[in-house]
Design a protein around this motif. Structure first.
Motif, mmCIF file in Angstrom:
data_model
loop_
_atom_site.group_PDB
_atom_site.id
_atom_site.type_symbol
_atom_site.label_atom_id
_atom_site.label_comp_id
_atom_site.label_asym_id
_atom_site.label_seq_id
_atom_site.Cartn_x
_atom_site.Cartn_y
_atom_site.Cartn_z
ATOM 1 N N ILE A 1 6.361 31.122 -17.753
ATOM 2 C CA ILE A 1 7.329 30.024 -17.733
ATOM 3 C C ILE A 1 8.289 30.195 -16.561
ATOM 4 O O ILE A 1 8.555 29.253 -15.818
ATOM 5 C CB ILE A 1 8.114 29.963 -19.069
ATOM 6 N N VAL A 2 8.765 31.444 -16.406
ATOM 7 C CA VAL A 2 9.756 31.700 -15.357
ATOM 8 C C VAL A 2 9.199 31.353 -13.975
ATOM 9 O O VAL A 2 9.875 30.737 -13.160
ATOM 10 C CB VAL A 2 10.213 33.174 -15.409
ATOM 11 N N HIS A 3 7.945 31.759 -13.737
ATOM 12 C CA HIS A 3 7.355 31.493 -12.421
ATOM 13 C C HIS A 3 6.586 30.185 -12.415
ATOM 14 O O HIS A 3 5.407 30.143 -12.075
ATOM 15 C CB HIS A 3 6.439 32.641 -12.002
ATOM 16 N N SER A 4 7.238 29.136 -12.830
ATOM 17 C CA SER A 4 6.579 27.833 -12.833
ATOM 18 C C SER A 4 7.621 26.775 -12.527
ATOM 19 O O SER A 4 8.810 27.068 -12.375
ATOM 20 C CB SER A 4 5.962 27.552 -14.201
ATOM 21 N N LYS A 5 7.157 25.569 -12.485
ATOM 22 C CA LYS A 5 8.029 24.410 -12.308
ATOM 23 C C LYS A 5 9.186 24.436 -13.323
ATOM 24 O O LYS A 5 10.336 24.190 -12.990
ATOM 25 C CB LYS A 5 7.158 23.177 -12.514
ATOM 26 N N VAL A 6 8.847 24.782 -14.568
ATOM 27 C CA VAL A 6 9.854 24.782 -15.634
ATOM 28 C C VAL A 6 10.913 25.865 -15.389
ATOM 29 O O VAL A 6 12.108 25.602 -15.485
ATOM 30 C CB VAL A 6 9.180 24.980 -17.012
ATOM 31 N N GLY A 7 10.456 27.064 -15.055
ATOM 32 C CA GLY A 7 11.387 28.154 -14.792
ATOM 33 C C GLY A 7 12.301 27.832 -13.626
ATOM 34 O O GLY A 7 13.508 28.102 -13.668
ATOM 35 N N ARG A 8 11.730 27.242 -12.587
ATOM 36 C CA ARG A 8 12.551 26.867 -11.425
ATOM 37 C C ARG A 8 13.589 25.841 -11.829
ATOM 38 O O ARG A 8 14.742 25.899 -11.376
ATOM 39 C CB ARG A 8 11.660 26.308 -10.304
ATOM 40 N N ALA A 9 13.192 24.912 -12.698
ATOM 41 C CA ALA A 9 14.156 23.905 -13.147
ATOM 42 C C ALA A 9 15.296 24.570 -13.926
ATOM 43 O O ALA A 9 16.469 24.236 -13.729
ATOM 44 C CB ALA A 9 13.462 22.852 -14.004
ATOM 45 N N PHE A 10 14.966 25.543 -14.796
ATOM 46 C CA PHE A 10 15.999 26.260 -15.554
ATOM 47 C C PHE A 10 17.006 26.910 -14.603
ATOM 48 O O PHE A 10 18.216 26.750 -14.746
ATOM 49 C CB PHE A 10 15.384 27.369 -16.420
ATOM 50 N N ILE A 11 16.475 27.663 -13.633
ATOM 51 C CA ILE A 11 17.362 28.398 -12.722
ATOM 52 C C ILE A 11 18.190 27.424 -11.885
ATOM 53 O O ILE A 11 19.376 27.639 -11.646
ATOM 54 C CB ILE A 11 16.554 29.334 -11.803
ATOM 55 N N ALA A 12 17.550 26.336 -11.454
ATOM 56 C CA ALA A 12 18.264 25.344 -10.647
ATOM 57 C C ALA A 12 19.449 24.779 -11.436
ATOM 58 O O ALA A 12 20.556 24.661 -10.913
ATOM 59 C CB ALA A 12 17.319 24.224 -10.228
ATOM 60 N N ILE A 13 19.216 24.475 -12.704
ATOM 61 C CA ILE A 13 20.284 23.931 -13.541
ATOM 62 C C ILE A 13 21.404 24.961 -13.686
ATOM 63 O O ILE A 13 22.586 24.639 -13.609
ATOM 64 C CB ILE A 13 19.739 23.525 -14.928
ATOM 65 N N ARG A 14 21.027 26.223 -13.882
ATOM 66 C CA ARG A 14 22.020 27.284 -14.023
ATOM 67 C C ARG A 14 22.834 27.442 -12.728
ATOM 68 O O ARG A 14 24.052 27.528 -12.751
ATOM 69 C CB ARG A 14 21.303 28.609 -14.336
ATOM 70 N N ASP A 15 22.135 27.435 -11.589
ATOM 71 C CA ASP A 15 22.806 27.665 -10.306
ATOM 72 C C ASP A 15 23.703 26.499 -9.909
ATOM 73 O O ASP A 15 24.795 26.708 -9.375
ATOM 74 C CB ASP A 15 21.765 27.871 -9.195
ATOM 75 N N THR B 1 24.173 22.531 -11.399
ATOM 76 C CA THR B 1 23.699 21.436 -12.243
ATOM 77 C C THR B 1 23.670 20.103 -11.503
ATOM 78 O O THR B 1 22.709 19.337 -11.613
ATOM 79 C CB THR B 1 24.588 21.315 -13.495
ATOM 80 N N ALA B 2 24.722 19.828 -10.720
ATOM 81 C CA ALA B 2 24.792 18.545 -10.017
ATOM 82 C C ALA B 2 23.620 18.406 -9.049
ATOM 83 O O ALA B 2 22.968 17.355 -8.985
ATOM 84 C CB ALA B 2 26.113 18.421 -9.276
ATOM 85 N N ALA B 3 23.334 19.481 -8.319
ATOM 86 C CA ALA B 3 22.240 19.412 -7.356
ATOM 87 C C ALA B 3 20.894 19.309 -8.064
ATOM 88 O O ALA B 3 19.994 18.605 -7.600
ATOM 89 C CB ALA B 3 22.267 20.628 -6.429
ATOM 90 N N ALA B 4 20.748 19.995 -9.192
ATOM 91 C CA ALA B 4 19.496 19.902 -9.945
ATOM 92 C C ALA B 4 19.254 18.439 -10.340
ATOM 93 O O ALA B 4 18.148 17.910 -10.174
ATOM 94 C CB ALA B 4 19.548 20.787 -11.185
ATOM 95 N N ASN B 5 20.286 17.813 -10.814
ATOM 96 C CA ASN B 5 20.221 16.396 -11.165
ATOM 97 C C ASN B 5 19.832 15.570 -9.938
ATOM 98 O O ASN B 5 18.925 14.727 -9.981
ATOM 99 C CB ASN B 5 21.591 15.982 -11.711
ATOM 100 N N GLY B 6 20.489 15.844 -8.823
ATOM 101 C CA GLY B 6 20.207 15.117 -7.585
ATOM 102 C C GLY B 6 18.787 15.314 -7.091
ATOM 103 O O GLY B 6 18.218 14.439 -6.438
ATOM 104 N N MET B 7 18.193 16.471 -7.401
ATOM 105 C CA MET B 7 16.831 16.755 -6.939
ATOM 106 C C MET B 7 15.777 16.241 -7.920
ATOM 107 O O MET B 7 14.607 16.602 -7.851
ATOM 108 C CB MET B 7 16.634 18.253 -6.711
ATOM 109 N N GLY B 8 16.211 15.441 -8.887
ATOM 110 C CA GLY B 8 15.228 14.791 -9.752
ATOM 111 C C GLY B 8 14.928 15.524 -11.041
ATOM 112 O O GLY B 8 13.970 15.192 -11.733
ATOM 113 N N ILE B 9 15.736 16.546 -11.367
ATOM 114 C CA ILE B 9 15.501 17.256 -12.626
ATOM 115 C C ILE B 9 16.292 16.584 -13.742
ATOM 116 O O ILE B 9 17.504 16.385 -13.620
ATOM 117 C CB ILE B 9 15.906 18.742 -12.502
#
Ligand SMILES: Nc1ncnc2c1ncn2[C@@H]1O[C@H](COP(=O)(O)OP(=O)(O)OP(=O)(O)O)[C@@H](O)[C@H]1O
Ligand SMILES: [Mg+2]
Lengths: 250, 327
Positions: free
Chosen positions: B180-194, B196-204
């Motif tokens: 999970i961590v090394h996948s699209k989903v894991g990247r989305a989790f970390i992006a949200i943690r790092d 949140t606004a940018a994760a939203n902006g990048m389509g997550i």
């Protein structure tokens, strides 16, 4: 491609964007300029879905998009960079770019866990594309560097390719040259022109007038939230209102 | 990159072989009971780490999910006579659904409010166990005679045989976590943690992924709870309070190091060991334990994992510096 109709944003009593009409044409580089606090970033936030227009409308590809959240705007083909760099700091350069591709990846959680053929194929294609993008701005050798430890100029470049990763039709760049030195700025102008050549439509906010005048096809000027001029670079340069706004503003 | 993966794979394999054949050497029932608890915590905290370490959402109520797993599986196997492996799975799925339902409103909350909300959740589940409708959970008396897991006609009732089962489950759960961590989903989790606004902006879709993290995390922890029920075969409410479980689980993750594969493992092993060793100190056990945790967290604020890798990096840098001097 993008049109705003009397778009207005109010923060309490402050009118940050005042009944602005804009029309961004496909395949062009359109610039949005104006003194500090003119409302440029707020306009970006409105277009990309962070804020809903208090009044007026935003149309993207002919469709009204008022109140559509940022992630959905991205899915619809719009992506952006941020004035105050918003990278995923702990993630590597490559992973930042891969996150940018998120909306173009169709496999789900189960595919990820089972590593299905589909997920492997998509991941492979993504890695190849990330490679291309990193090469495009010369960040290939930094692929494993955490984004937070890149020098300023490279962070700006990474923001640009992260935004390009979802293949947006419209790319919004908020002060991409801020904090760059002269050489980096020259390279950046070329990069933005190459982005245009790739078929992206660009909306650019930038304070560096030389850069703006050199690469823009069309320019809008804001002052205190109101559009005071629009036109070709040569027209804007000689517009007395614009000159007055910049002299008065500084 | 490739070389590093191979090295750690080899290390992992060696470690596994050593662990797997260790019962031949060590025969103490007590030791296996302790190790079994460690393995349960490895599963539970790996799930908590996906939520807290990766997606950046805190939970101070994970005892609630552990309890749903334990009581759910125990009750189903007692009343419906289903195979424990099936009831464990169903109980974990129920916990996942509960987690998702909880996460929809909770994922919108800011950090401090999320802490409070999850404590509240843990408390609600605890109260439900103590005062259950129709007293199906038997209140403080607890549930007795929970069936052991039977596999191929072989009853897993000895600590050593349960050890093998738990080891396999722990490995599977860690393996899935890594995927999970090394996948699209894991990247989305970390992006949200790092950011949140940018994760939203990048389509997550931030809400969707936060909810997903809660669901996965609930599944892990509930499955650990279900395994616990069929390992100890007697459950009662005291085990599932926030002090007895939610806080220790969080301590283990923080202690071992957030957002890593081995952090929760190290945390589970060390914290369980400390607790066991302190049994001898009797009355002062809790004071010494708590003091120890506070001191360690003060000196290694990012957990043992990053403390170790920090030292490794320093050693490496010194070596390089020496090499430079020689040249
Ligand atoms: N979230 C907010 N709440 C209240 N006021 C805001 C908010 N965001 C922006 N403003 C105000 O709106 C006005 C326009 O700000 P904006 O950031 O859009 O300017 P800008 O043109 O991007 O300026 P700069 O060149 O300095 O980046 C400013 O007066 C700013 O203080
Ligand atoms: Mg701005």
């Amino acid at each position: 491609m993008l049109r705003t109709e009397n778009a207005t944003i109010r923060f309490g009593g402050l009118v940050a964007v005042n009944s602005v009409n804009m029309h961004i044409k496909e395949g062009q580089i359109t610039a949005l300029i104006g003194p500090n606090g003119a409302g440029k970033t707020t306009t970006f936030n409105m277009i990309s879905g962070v804020y809903r227009p208090t009044e007026g409308k935003v149309f993207f590809n002919g469709q009204e998009v008022n109140g559509i959240p940022p992630f959905k705007m991205n899915h619809m083909g719009m992506s952006r960079t941020y004035q105050n760099i918003n990278l995923f700091k702990s993630m590597s350069v490559q992973d930042n770019v891969l996150v940018g591709m998120h909306p173009r990846i169709s496999h789900g959680l189960t595919d990820c866990i089972l590593r299905t053929k589909k997920s492997r194929a998509e991941e492979k294609a993504c890695l190849e594309k990330a490679e291309e993008l990193m090469e495009f701005v010369g960040l290939t050798h930094k692929r494993n560097t955490p984004a937070g430890s890149l020098p300023y100029g490279e962070q700006r470049l990474l923001e640009i390719i992260r935004a390009m990763a979802s293949d947006p039709k419209l790319l919004l760049l908020d002060e991409p040259a801020a904090g760059m030195n002269t050489t980096e700025k020259v390279e950046l102008s070329e990069t933005i022109l190459r982005i245009k050549d790739k078929g992206f439509t660009v909306l650019l906010v930038e304070h560096d007038m030389k850069l703006v005048m050199n690469i823009s096809d069309y320019i809008y000027v804001l002052n205190f939230g109101t559009k005071i001029a629009e036109g070709l670079p040569a027209e804007i340069q000689s517009n007395p209102d614009v000159i007055a706004a910049y002299l008065g503003g500084e | 990159m490739k070389k590093k993966i191979n090295k750690s794979t080899v290390a992992t394999l060696i470690l596994l072989v050593v662990i797997a054949i260790s019962p031949v050497v060590v025969q103490s029932n007590y030791i296996y009971s302790v190790i079994n608890f460690m393995l349960l915590y490895v599963i539970a905290t790996s799930g908590l780490d996906l939520l807290f370490g990766y997606s950046g959402q805190i939970s101070l109520g994970h005892a609630g999910f552990y309890a749903i797993g334990a009581y759910g599986s125990a009750l189903m196997s007692l009343h419906w006579n289903l195979h424990p492996l099936i009831t464990m799975l169903i109980a974990a799925i129920i916990a996942t659904i509960v987690g998702v339902v909880l996460a929809y409103p909770a994922s919108k909350l800011k950090y401090h409010f999320l802490s409070l909300c999850t404590i509240g959740f843990g408390e609600i589940i605890y109260q439900l166990i103590v005062n259950s409708p129709g007293d199906i959970t038997s209140g403080f008396t607890g549930l007795y005679g929970i069936p052991a897991v039977t596999l191929f006609g072989f009853k897993l009732s000895k600590n050593i045989s349960i050890f093998y089962m738990l080891l396999i489950f722990a490995i599977v759960f860690m393996f899935v976590k890594q995927r999970i961590v090394h996948s699209k989903v894991g990247r989305a989790f970390i992006a949200i943690r790092d950011n949140t606004a940018a994760a939203n902006g990048m389509g997550i879709d931030v809400t969707r992924y936060r909810v997903m993290a809660f669901g996965i995390s609930a599944f892990y922890t509930a499955f650990a709870g279900a395994l616990y029920a069929h390992f100890i075969r007697f459950i009662s409410p005291e085990t599932f309070t926030q002090e007895a479980l939610s806080v220790p689980l969080l301590t283990m993750v923080l202690f071992g190091g957030l957002g890593s594969l081995w952090g929760p493992v190290i945390g589970s092993v060390v914290v369980t060991l400390i607790k066991e060793l302190l049994q001898a100190t009797g009355t002062y056990q809790m004071i010494i334990y708590s003091g120890f945790i506070v001191i360690v967290l003060l000196f290694m604020p990012r957990g043992i994992m990053s403390f170790i890798s920090g030292i490794a990096e320093k050693v490496k840098m010194k070596k390089e510096a020496k090499a430079d001097v020689k040249n």
